[in-house]
Design a protein around this motif. Structure first.
Motif, PDB file in Angstrom:
ATOM      1  N   LEU A 124       2.250   1.692  -3.491  1.00 56.07           N
ATOM      2  CA  LEU A 124       0.856   1.382  -3.166  1.00 56.07           C
ATOM      3  C   LEU A 124       0.770   0.034  -2.462  1.00 56.07           C
ATOM      4  O   LEU A 124       1.184  -0.987  -3.022  1.00 56.07           O
ATOM      5  N   GLU A 125       0.219   0.013  -1.243  1.00 53.64           N
ATOM      6  CA  GLU A 125      -0.015  -1.241  -0.505  1.00 53.64           C
ATOM      7  C   GLU A 125      -1.496  -1.565  -0.610  1.00 53.64           C
ATOM      8  O   GLU A 125      -2.332  -0.824  -0.086  1.00 53.64           O
ATOM      9  N   THR A 126      -1.814  -2.680  -1.246  1.00 61.84           N
ATOM     10  CA  THR A 126      -3.212  -2.934  -1.603  1.00 61.84           C
ATOM     11  C   THR A 126      -3.571  -4.406  -1.423  1.00 61.84           C
ATOM     12  O   THR A 126      -2.710  -5.281  -1.543  1.00 61.84           O
ATOM     13  N   ASN A 127      -4.856  -4.645  -1.183  1.00 63.40           N
ATOM     14  CA  ASN A 127      -5.305  -6.032  -1.040  1.00 63.40           C
ATOM     15  C   ASN A 127      -5.535  -6.712  -2.394  1.00 63.40           C
ATOM     16  O   ASN A 127      -5.915  -7.886  -2.441  1.00 63.40           O
ATOM     17  N   GLY A 128      -5.351  -6.001  -3.476  1.00 65.07           N
ATOM     18  CA  GLY A 128      -5.331  -6.624  -4.801  1.00 65.07           C
ATOM     19  C   GLY A 128      -6.674  -7.114  -5.313  1.00 65.07           C
ATOM     20  O   GLY A 128      -6.717  -7.973  -6.198  1.00 65.07           O
ATOM     21  N   THR A 129      -7.765  -6.549  -4.795  1.00 65.76           N
ATOM     22  CA  THR A 129      -9.094  -7.044  -5.185  1.00 65.76           C
ATOM     23  C   THR A 129      -9.878  -6.049  -6.039  1.00 65.76           C
ATOM     24  O   THR A 129     -11.014  -6.331  -6.401  1.00 65.76           O
ATOM     25  N   MET A 130      -9.301  -4.872  -6.341  1.00 63.05           N
ATOM     26  CA  MET A 130     -10.061  -3.820  -7.026  1.00 63.05           C
ATOM     27  C   MET A 130      -9.334  -3.395  -8.314  1.00 63.05           C
ATOM     28  O   MET A 130      -8.784  -2.292  -8.402  1.00 63.05           O
ATOM     29  N   PRO A 131      -9.330  -4.276  -9.337  1.00 67.14           N
ATOM     30  CA  PRO A 131      -8.567  -3.972 -10.552  1.00 67.14           C
ATOM     31  C   PRO A 131      -9.060  -2.739 -11.303  1.00 67.14           C
ATOM     32  O   PRO A 131      -8.246  -1.998 -11.866  1.00 67.14           O
ATOM     33  N   ASP A 132     -10.369  -2.498 -11.337  1.00 66.19           N
ATOM     34  CA  ASP A 132     -10.865  -1.322 -12.065  1.00 66.19           C
ATOM     35  C   ASP A 132     -10.348  -0.035 -11.413  1.00 66.19           C
ATOM     36  O   ASP A 132      -9.970   0.921 -12.108  1.00 66.19           O
ATOM     37  N   GLU A 133     -10.325  -0.032 -10.105  1.00 65.11           N
ATOM     38  CA  GLU A 133      -9.841   1.142  -9.379  1.00 65.11           C
ATOM     39  C   GLU A 133      -8.326   1.285  -9.537  1.00 65.11           C
ATOM     40  O   GLU A 133      -7.806   2.398  -9.608  1.00 65.11           O
ATOM     41  N   LEU A 134      -7.614   0.147  -9.604  1.00 67.57           N
ATOM     42  CA  LEU A 134      -6.162   0.217  -9.827  1.00 67.57           C
ATOM     43  C   LEU A 134      -5.860   0.929 -11.141  1.00 67.57           C
ATOM     44  O   LEU A 134      -4.932   1.748 -11.226  1.00 67.57           O
ATOM     45  N   ALA A 135      -6.661   0.647 -12.169  1.00 68.57           N
ATOM     46  CA  ALA A 135      -6.420   1.250 -13.487  1.00 68.57           C
ATOM     47  C   ALA A 135      -6.470   2.771 -13.428  1.00 68.57           C
ATOM     48  O   ALA A 135      -5.754   3.453 -14.170  1.00 68.57           O
ATOM     49  N   VAL A 136      -7.272   3.312 -12.524  1.00 60.85           N
ATOM     50  CA  VAL A 136      -7.403   4.763 -12.392  1.00 60.85           C
ATOM     51  C   VAL A 136      -6.125   5.386 -11.823  1.00 60.85           C
ATOM     52  O   VAL A 136      -5.712   6.478 -12.214  1.00 60.85           O
ATOM     53  N   VAL A 137      -5.476   4.665 -10.908  1.00 64.14           N
ATOM     54  CA  VAL A 137      -4.366   5.214 -10.132  1.00 64.14           C
ATOM     55  C   VAL A 137      -3.009   4.814 -10.697  1.00 64.14           C
ATOM     56  O   VAL A 137      -2.021   5.539 -10.560  1.00 64.14           O
ATOM     57  N   LEU A 138      -2.955   3.671 -11.368  1.00 57.62           N
ATOM     58  CA  LEU A 138      -1.680   3.043 -11.726  1.00 57.62           C
ATOM     59  C   LEU A 138      -0.708   3.942 -12.500  1.00 57.62           C
ATOM     60  O   LEU A 138       0.509   3.864 -12.266  1.00 57.62           O
ATOM     61  N   PRO A 139      -1.185   4.823 -13.395  1.00 56.20           N
ATOM     62  CA  PRO A 139      -0.212   5.649 -14.126  1.00 56.20           C
ATOM     63  C   PRO A 139       0.686   6.483 -13.212  1.00 56.20           C
ATOM     64  O   PRO A 139       1.765   6.893 -13.629  1.00 56.20           O
ATOM     65  N   HIS A 140       0.250   6.721 -11.974  1.00 54.58           N
ATOM     66  CA  HIS A 140       1.012   7.572 -11.054  1.00 54.58           C
ATOM     67  C   HIS A 140       1.767   6.768 -10.005  1.00 54.58           C
ATOM     68  O   HIS A 140       2.333   7.344  -9.080  1.00 54.58           O
ATOM     69  N   ILE A 141       1.738   5.447 -10.085  1.00 56.34           N
ATOM     70  CA  ILE A 141       2.333   4.598  -9.044  1.00 56.34           C
ATOM     71  C   ILE A 141       3.646   4.007  -9.551  1.00 56.34           C
ATOM     72  O   ILE A 141       3.748   3.571 -10.695  1.00 56.34           O
ATOM     73  N   ASP A 142       4.664   3.976  -8.665  1.00 61.44           N
ATOM     74  CA  ASP A 142       5.964   3.414  -9.043  1.00 61.44           C
ATOM     75  C   ASP A 142       6.094   1.942  -8.645  1.00 61.44           C
ATOM     76  O   ASP A 142       6.680   1.150  -9.375  1.00 61.44           O
ATOM     77  N   ILE A 143       5.606   1.598  -7.442  1.00 57.51           N
ATOM     78  CA  ILE A 143       5.771   0.237  -6.917  1.00 57.51           C
ATOM     79  C   ILE A 143       4.426  -0.222  -6.350  1.00 57.51           C
ATOM     80  O   ILE A 143       3.773   0.522  -5.608  1.00 57.51           O
ATOM     81  N   VAL A 144       4.028  -1.458  -6.696  1.00 57.17           N
ATOM     82  CA  VAL A 144       2.784  -2.016  -6.153  1.00 57.17           C
ATOM     83  C   VAL A 144       3.126  -3.188  -5.238  1.00 57.17           C
ATOM     84  O   VAL A 144       3.779  -4.153  -5.660  1.00 57.17           O
ATOM     85  N   SER A 145       2.692  -3.106  -3.994  1.00 57.13           N
ATOM     86  CA  SER A 145       2.769  -4.219  -3.051  1.00 57.13           C
ATOM     87  C   SER A 145       1.369  -4.816  -2.983  1.00 57.13           C
ATOM     88  O   SER A 145       0.454  -4.223  -2.399  1.00 57.13           O
ATOM     89  N   MET A 146       1.199  -5.961  -3.627  1.00 59.54           N
ATOM     90  CA  MET A 146      -0.142  -6.540  -3.786  1.00 59.54           C
ATOM     91  C   MET A 146      -0.314  -7.773  -2.907  1.00 59.54           C
ATOM     92  O   MET A 146       0.464  -8.723  -3.005  1.00 59.54           O
ATOM     93  N   ASP A 147      -1.330  -7.756  -2.073  1.00 56.93           N
ATOM     94  CA  ASP A 147      -1.674  -8.964  -1.320  1.00 56.93           C
ATOM     95  C   ASP A 147      -2.448  -9.928  -2.216  1.00 56.93           C
ATOM     96  O   ASP A 147      -3.267  -9.499  -3.035  1.00 56.93           O
ATOM     97  N   VAL A 148      -2.187 -11.223  -2.050  1.00 60.28           N
ATOM     98  CA  VAL A 148      -3.117 -12.233  -2.542  1.00 60.28           C
ATOM     99  C   VAL A 148      -3.806 -12.802  -1.310  1.00 60.28           C
ATOM    100  O   VAL A 148      -3.150 -13.316  -0.400  1.00 60.28           O
ATOM    101  N   LYS A 149      -5.117 -12.633  -1.256  1.00 65.23           N
ATOM    102  CA  LYS A 149      -5.898 -13.043  -0.086  1.00 65.23           C
ATOM    103  C   LYS A 149      -6.389 -14.479  -0.265  1.00 65.23           C
ATOM    104  O   LYS A 149      -7.106 -14.778  -1.230  1.00 65.23           O
ATOM    105  N   LEU A 150      -6.011 -15.319   0.652  1.00 65.04           N
ATOM    106  CA  LEU A 150      -6.437 -16.722   0.589  1.00 65.04           C
ATOM    107  C   LEU A 150      -7.832 -16.852   1.196  1.00 65.04           C
ATOM    108  O   LEU A 150      -8.141 -16.204   2.198  1.00 65.04           O
ATOM    109  N   PRO A 151      -8.677 -17.688   0.614  1.00 62.44           N
ATOM    110  CA  PRO A 151     -10.060 -17.809   1.104  1.00 62.44           C
ATOM    111  C   PRO A 151     -10.146 -18.188   2.587  1.00 62.44           C
ATOM    112  O   PRO A 151     -11.092 -17.803   3.265  1.00 62.44           O
ATOM    113  N   SER A 152      -9.156 -18.897   3.099  1.00 60.05           N
ATOM    114  CA  SER A 152      -9.222 -19.321   4.506  1.00 60.05           C
ATOM    115  C   SER A 152      -9.202 -18.144   5.470  1.00 60.05           C
ATOM    116  O   SER A 152      -9.643 -18.270   6.616  1.00 60.05           O
TER     117      SER A 152
END
Ligand code: SF4
Length: 240
Positions: free
Chosen positions: A113-141
């Motif tokens: 899963l390639e994700t911007n890492g801003t939707m934790p509630d939605e991640l919880a729905v999908v995570l049981p089926h995911i093997d690897i998470v590529s999470m962006d940390v978005k800087l305010p700039s």
């Protein structure tokens, strides 16, 4: 699901750079980063395109929305050649979390899963089926606002699977926001790998100076254990 495209290519970013993947690029995103290199994925589209044979670029058109069963069939057909995993990307794939949770158990390959890492509630729905998470940390700039709370909740959840964090560095990256992002990762687990990605300049977004990359790399290694600097290599290779 609302799709943009499905195709076989080479992962050009992050910890799994160089691995062959089937990419499922989903439509829609909740952000508008100024360096976005897939602006066409942020909105919806009446139709998407699907590669028929892996790597041939022989696309056919499919109308949106695509049923999960049909989409899994397209992906699994491309997996007839060996691939490391299936990259669920966008846009932001978690904008379609319920549909994604229906799709991913049907996929034959590992799920990345390639994700911007801003939707934790939605991640919880999908995570049981995911093997690897590529999470962006978005800087305010570059993301236009702070996402620290969402990022921390997201990373804590994702750390129950294999996860790494990716951060895009631009000419506007500030020391303070960078330090805060690294502290956030360390607060969850300092062993989580971090990839620093010097931006591919686009529009008004300027690249980061090489000496600044080295300075930020040194600062990061003070806080977390595993940091690498990897630019977008698929663009160098002329891959999708
Ligand atoms: S999260 Fe990704 S797809 Fe969405 S605007 Fe930012 S770079 Fe583009």
């Amino acid at each position: 699901m609302e799709i943009v495209e499905v195709f076989s290519s080479i992962q050009g970013e992050g910890r799994y750079v160089g691995c062959r993947q089937v990419f499922v690029r989903l439509a829609g995103c909740n952000l508008a980063c100024d360096y976005c290199d897939t602006p066409g994925s942020r909105g919806g589209a009446a139709a998407g395109r699907v590669e028929a044979a892996p790597g041939r670029r022989d696309f056919f058109t499919v109308a949106n929305p695509v049923p999960a069963g049909a989409l899994a069939g397209y992906v699994n057909s491309l997996l007839r050649e060996p691939h490391h995993s299936v990259s669920l990307t966008g846009g932001e794939p978690l904008c379609q979390a319920a549909e994604l949770a229906d799709l991913v158990p049907r996929l034959a390959g590992r799920r990345y899963l390639e994700t911007n890492g801003t939707m934790p509630d939605e991640l919880a729905v999908v995570l049981p089926h995911i093997d690897i998470v590529s999470m962006d940390v978005k800087l305010p700039s570059t993301a236009g606002r702070e996402w620290w709370d969402e990022h921390e909740r997201f990373l804590r959840l994702a750390s129950t699977r294999e996860v790494y964090v990716k951060m895009v560095l631009t000419g506007a990256t500030g020391d303070e926001e960078f330090r805060r992002a690294l502290s956030l990762v360390a607060a969850v687990d300092r062993r989580i790998p971090v990839v620093l990605q010097p931006v591919t300049p686009v529009g008004s977004v300027t690249g980061i100076a090489p000496e600044d990359v080295l300075r930020l790399l040194a600062a990061a290694l003070d806080v977390v254990d595993d940091v690498r600097v990897i630019p977008q290599t698929h663009k160098m290779m002329g891959q999708l």
